[in-house]
Design a protein around this motif. Structure first.
Motif, PDB file in Angstrom:
ATOM      1  N   ILE A   4       0.826  -1.215   0.000  1.00  0.00           N
ATOM      2  CA  ILE A   4       0.000   0.000   0.000  1.00  0.00           C
ATOM      3  C   ILE A   4       0.858   1.262   0.000  1.00  0.00           C
ATOM      4  N   VAL A   5       0.619   2.099  -1.014  1.00  0.00           N
ATOM      5  CA  VAL A   5       1.239   3.420  -1.044  1.00  0.00           C
ATOM      6  C   VAL A   5       0.131   4.425  -0.755  1.00  0.00           C
ATOM      7  N   ALA A   6       0.294   5.222   0.297  1.00  0.00           N
ATOM      8  CA  ALA A   6      -0.736   6.196   0.673  1.00  0.00           C
ATOM      9  C   ALA A   6      -0.192   7.602   0.436  1.00  0.00           C
ATOM     10  N   ILE A   7      -0.978   8.412  -0.255  1.00  0.00           N
ATOM     11  CA  ILE A   7      -0.540   9.785  -0.541  1.00  0.00           C
ATOM     12  C   ILE A   7      -1.637  10.763  -0.130  1.00  0.00           C
ATOM     13  N   VAL A 123      -1.968  -1.267  -4.096  1.00  0.00           N
ATOM     14  CA  VAL A 123      -2.612  -0.008  -4.478  1.00  0.00           C
ATOM     15  C   VAL A 123      -1.745   1.219  -4.191  1.00  0.00           C
ATOM     16  N   ILE A 124      -2.047   2.267  -4.955  1.00  0.00           N
ATOM     17  CA  ILE A 124      -1.524   3.601  -4.619  1.00  0.00           C
ATOM     18  C   ILE A 124      -2.772   4.465  -4.489  1.00  0.00           C
ATOM     19  N   MET A 125      -3.008   4.924  -3.260  1.00  0.00           N
ATOM     20  CA  MET A 125      -4.280   5.588  -2.962  1.00  0.00           C
ATOM     21  C   MET A 125      -4.010   7.028  -2.528  1.00  0.00           C
ATOM     22  N   GLU A 126      -4.740   7.959  -3.138  1.00  0.00           N
ATOM     23  CA  GLU A 126      -4.508   9.357  -2.765  1.00  0.00           C
ATOM     24  C   GLU A 126      -5.763  10.018  -2.240  1.00  0.00           C
ATOM     25  N   GLY A 127      -5.566  10.964  -1.313  1.00  0.00           N
ATOM     26  CA  GLY A 127      -6.713  11.653  -0.728  1.00  0.00           C
ATOM     27  C   GLY A 127      -6.273  12.634   0.332  1.00  0.00           C
ATOM     28  N   ARG A 128      -7.034  12.662   1.434  1.00  0.00           N
ATOM     29  CA  ARG A 128      -6.702  13.607   2.510  1.00  0.00           C
ATOM     30  C   ARG A 128      -6.406  12.887   3.829  1.00  0.00           C
ATOM     31  N   PRO A 136      -3.042   3.860   8.367  1.00  0.00           N
ATOM     32  CA  PRO A 136      -1.942   4.417   9.163  1.00  0.00           C
ATOM     33  C   PRO A 136      -0.695   3.534   9.136  1.00  0.00           C
ATOM     34  N   ASN A 137      -0.854   2.277   8.719  1.00  0.00           N
ATOM     35  CA  ASN A 137       0.329   1.404   8.633  1.00  0.00           C
ATOM     36  C   ASN A 137       0.713   1.099   7.193  1.00  0.00           C
ATOM     37  N   ALA A 138       0.420   2.025   6.280  1.00  0.00           N
ATOM     38  CA  ALA A 138       0.763   1.814   4.869  1.00  0.00           C
ATOM     39  C   ALA A 138       2.266   1.592   4.716  1.00  0.00           C
ATOM     40  N   ASP A 139       2.637   0.887   3.653  1.00  0.00           N
ATOM     41  CA  ASP A 139       4.069   0.617   3.436  1.00  0.00           C
ATOM     42  C   ASP A 139       4.833   1.891   3.095  1.00  0.00           C
ATOM     43  N   VAL A 140       4.182   2.779   2.348  1.00  0.00           N
ATOM     44  CA  VAL A 140       4.799   4.067   2.016  1.00  0.00           C
ATOM     45  C   VAL A 140       3.780   5.163   2.312  1.00  0.00           C
ATOM     46  N   ILE A 216      11.474   5.943  -3.355  1.00  0.00           N
ATOM     47  CA  ILE A 216      11.012   5.545  -2.012  1.00  0.00           C
ATOM     48  C   ILE A 216      10.203   4.253  -2.105  1.00  0.00           C
ATOM     49  N   ILE A 217       9.314   4.191  -3.080  1.00  0.00           N
ATOM     50  CA  ILE A 217       8.459   3.005  -3.208  1.00  0.00           C
ATOM     51  C   ILE A 217       9.304   1.762  -3.509  1.00  0.00           C
TER      52      ILE A 217
END
Ligand code: DC
Length: 439
Positions: A4-7, A123-128, A136-140, A216-217
């Motif tokens: 999981i990539v969280a942005i 996934v790469i998930m973007e939001g707020r 909160p424990n995403a890999d990136v 980074i990923i």
């Protein structure tokens, strides 16, 4: 759960475009969570539901079906089977979406859907709120930012290209208001997660931003693959004991050739050892100071180290040999924490750098409370250590052990956080004193 990539980031920070490029390059499924809130908004508008009519909103949520698809390389958003990709970007939705996204019931449902989306795919998930609430424990974890004026300039240029009529001042004002709303929501507010990597793109090109995040990923993907090897513990055997003793003596020889190592206050370790296990807390000068402490100690000392260090084969071997405990920094690494507590309960010696990173204090970093937390929790003493010297070849390095600190005074019910802060301060003050102490 996949990778999981969280942005997260404010409107116009470029996270949408960057997410799409990275998804394609790294074969990740991109998820634009803003589009999901936009779908709900469209549904509310179409059904003419008032925003305080929670019952009707819940009905909509019960029957909503949002699909984020890729067709011919383009993102297609479907609401209950209908392609609404364009309509969700129109003015009526634009004007209302911020208010809609502040409704608790809607957020709960969206967060749930977003988590489900990542159950079976990378996934790469973007939001707020992706780095703070959804994963909160995403890999990136990335927080993308840019100056308000720069973001407004970009959005204005996009609108011009799409022939959307507006002035720069209107875009700027709209963005200012959106920032205000996004940051002050009661639930799911936009904020920087403690462990997110902040990328300010004000003075960067899109290419530079993509390259930075891609690096980074890729690094984290490697670490994730190695995780079973990193967290695997080598059982203690006679052979391991012998190899450890030989390695220790070889490394000690090497250190003696290249540095003039001087150890003082060693009796303080013995004092702490009389009561069983304890925690050693030194300042962190560079990568090789931990090795110096381990190889010049007669006790078996288990260091805590950031888990991505173990991605290098030789280092991993050494870490397993010396029973280093890998820990993910800044996140709640429960597995790492449990191992540390177990070591202390077994009356072993644990070593932690409270600075968290090399020369943390010089960099004005805040010391971490981990060591204090564990000492208070287990009732173990802390032995502060001042390391002075630069580890320049043939220079003098002094390792100065201080008087053990009893942490029992910090065990106060209801004041855990304050006590940990005070305990950490006492540890750090001792370390600084020991570092400056003249012989
Ligand atoms: O990213 P966007 O502009 O399409 O988002 C639309 C709105 O939804 C915006 O006001 C912020 C909100 N949003 C949110 O509250 N939480 C998310 N995870 C994503 C978007």
């Amino acid at each position: 759960m996949g990778f999981i990539v969280a942005i997260d980031g404010p409107a116009g920070s470029g996270k949408g475009t960057v997410t799409e490029i990275l998804a394609k390059r790294l074969k990740l499924t991109s998820i634009d969570t803003g589009a999901m809130y936009r779908c709900v908004t469209l549904s509310i508008l179409r059904n003419k539901v008032e925003l305080d009519d929670i019952k009707k909103i819940e009905e909509i949520l019960d029957n909503i079906n949002i699909e984020l698809l890729k067709e011919n390389g383009n993102q297609v958003v479907k609401l209950n089977g209908e392609d609404v990709s364009k309509e969700i970007r129109d003015n009526p939705v634009n004007k209302m979406v911020s208010k809609v996204s502040a409704i608790k019931e809607i957020r709960t449902k969206m967060v749930d859907l977003q988590r489900k989306m990542a159950e079976t795919q990378d996934v790469i998930m973007e939001g707020r709120d992706i780095t703070t609430v959804v994963f909160p424990n995403a890999d990136v974890k990335i927080y993308m930012d840019a100056d308000l004026e720069e973001r407004a300039k970009r959005r204005y240029a996009q609108n011009q290209a799409k022939n959307i009529q507006c002035t720069y001042e209107e875009v700027l004002e709209d963005m200012r208001q959106r920032d205000e709303n996004d940051k002050n929501k009661e639930v799911g507010a936009l904020k920087i997660a403690e462990d997110a990597i902040v990328i300010d793109s004000t003075n960067l090109t899109q290419k530079q931003v993509v390259r930075k995040i891609e690096k980074i990923i890729k690094k984290e993907k490697k670490v994730k693959k190695l995780e079973p090897k990193i967290y695997w513990e080598r059982p203690e055997t006679k052979r391991k004991e012998v190899v450890r003793a030989i390695t220790k003596s070889v490394l000690r020889g090497i250190y003696k050739i290249f540095y003039r190592v001087e150890i003082t206050g060693e009796e303080n370790k013995d004092k702490a050892g009389e009561k069983g296990g304890y925690i050693i807390c030194p300042n962190h000068v560079n990568y090789i100071d931990a090795v110096a402490i381990v190889v010049f100690s007669k006790e078996r000392i288990r260091f805590v180290a950031k888990h991505d260090l173990a991605r290098f084969g030789m280092l991993r071997w050494l870490e397993h040999l010396f029973d280093v405990i890998p820990i993910k920094r800044n996140t709640q690494d429960l597995e790492g924490m449990k191992r540390c507590l177990k070591v202390l309960k077994n009356n072993e010696v644990l070593a932690i750098f409270p600075e968290g990173t090399r020369n943390g204090l010089e960099k004005n970093g805040k010391a971490k409370n981990g060591a204090a937390f564990m000492a208070i929790r287990t009732g173990k003493q802390v032995v502060p250590v001042g390391i002075s010297g630069t580890f320049k070849l043939f220079s003098k390095v002094r390792i100065n052990y201080g008087t053990p600190i009893d942490m029992s005074k910090y065990k106060v019910k209801g004041k855990e956080k304050e006590c940990q802060e005070l305990a950490t301060k006492e540890i750090m003050d001792n370390i600084v004193m020991l570092t400056n102490e003249k012989k």
